[in-house]
Design an enzyme around this catalytic site. Structure first.
Site, mmCIF file in Angstrom:
data_model
loop_
_atom_site.group_PDB
_atom_site.id
_atom_site.type_symbol
_atom_site.label_atom_id
_atom_site.label_comp_id
_atom_site.label_asym_id
_atom_site.label_seq_id
_atom_site.Cartn_x
_atom_site.Cartn_y
_atom_site.Cartn_z
ATOM 1 N N ASP A 38 0.822 -1.207 0.000
ATOM 2 C CA ASP A 38 0.000 0.000 0.000
ATOM 3 C C ASP A 38 0.858 1.260 0.000
ATOM 4 O O ASP A 38 1.715 1.431 0.872
ATOM 5 C CB ASP A 38 -0.908 0.024 1.230
ATOM 6 C CG ASP A 38 -2.038 -0.980 1.139
ATOM 7 O OD1 ASP A 38 -2.806 -0.915 0.164
ATOM 8 O OD2 ASP A 38 -2.155 -1.838 2.037
ATOM 9 N N ASP A 182 -10.715 -5.895 -0.679
ATOM 10 C CA ASP A 182 -9.705 -5.409 0.268
ATOM 11 C C ASP A 182 -10.387 -4.658 1.399
ATOM 12 O O ASP A 182 -10.992 -3.611 1.181
ATOM 13 C CB ASP A 182 -8.733 -4.486 -0.482
ATOM 14 C CG ASP A 182 -7.621 -3.943 0.414
ATOM 15 O OD1 ASP A 182 -7.603 -4.260 1.609
ATOM 16 O OD2 ASP A 182 -6.775 -3.183 -0.109
#
Length: 226
Positions: A38, A182
């Site tokens: 991320d 997610d």
């Protein structure tokens, strides 16, 4: 091992940063398909996370596990180019961050990096119709089932309906992109998403906080109604 058709990505954002390499090595030992990396810029989302230098430090593992770089940033095409240059096989950007020339820019990126995988993420507040102009260009869609920007959030109920609608469209159009989810994934929400048409799950806190990570993944498998 993951049974056929069940794929996992584990976001490194949820791991102990002092032992990043060990976390990746454990994923490899558990036959996890991909490490989710991320990247946040403090602009597109409020948080700031790690970036290119940390990604480069993981290069020794590039031939053992794939890395899906998830860009939660403004001007994502610039960053996509940089991470592809650094060796990423897959980069996912947010459809909300694309401008009017987004399709043309993605076409240029596909031409520049043939064989690399491009993903589009969809935030919870967005309708799946935002994805439609790009579905023929991308390799995966990532449905965000939490608000992007921080880990440990609870799954947003109803996210599975987006998955089902997208899976239906995929089938009708004989498309090949993968559908991922997610956010807030555990042994209850994971099976729910898979049953609604998800191809892979991004499991962070559930995985990293588990005392027995192998058992935690097995519980997701066991929860899927065959």
């Amino acid at each position: 091992d993951s049974p056929p058709g069940l794929l996992y990505e584990n976001p490194l954002l949820a791991c102990d940063f002092l032992h990043l390499g060990e976390a990746v090595e454990e994923m490899i030992s558990l036959h996890i398909n991909s490490a989710h990396f991320d990247v946040m810029d403090g602009n597109f989302v409020p948080s700031i996370s790690f970036g290119q230098p940390i990604f480069q430090s993981l290069k020794p593992y590039f031939n053992q596990i794939s890395f899906d770089v998830h860009l939660m940033v403004n001007n994502p095409l610039e960053q996509m180019d940089s991470f592809f240059q650094l060796g990423s096989e897959e980069v996912t950007i947010h459809v909300e961050s694309l401008g009017k020339e987004g399709r043309e820019q993605l076409l240029l990126m596909k031409a520049k990096y043939p064989g690399r995988r491009i993903g589009l993420a969809l935030s919870p507040e967005s309708d799946i119709s935002l994805l439609f102009p790009y579905l023929d260009l991308v390799d995966e869609i990532l449905i965000m089932s939490v608000v992007p920007g921080k880990g440990g959030q609870k799954y947003i109920v109803g996210s599975e309906e987006k998955i089902a609608a997208l899976a239906k469209r995929k089938k009708e159009n004989h498309a090949s992109y993968l559908i991922g989810v997610d956010g807030g994934i555990n042994d209850t929400t994971g099976p729910l998403c898979l049953e609604h048409g998800a191809d892979f799950l991004v499991a962070g806190s559930y995985y990293f906080k588990a005392k027995d990570k192998k058992e935690a993944l097995a519980k997701i498998h066991q929860g899927v109604r065959r």
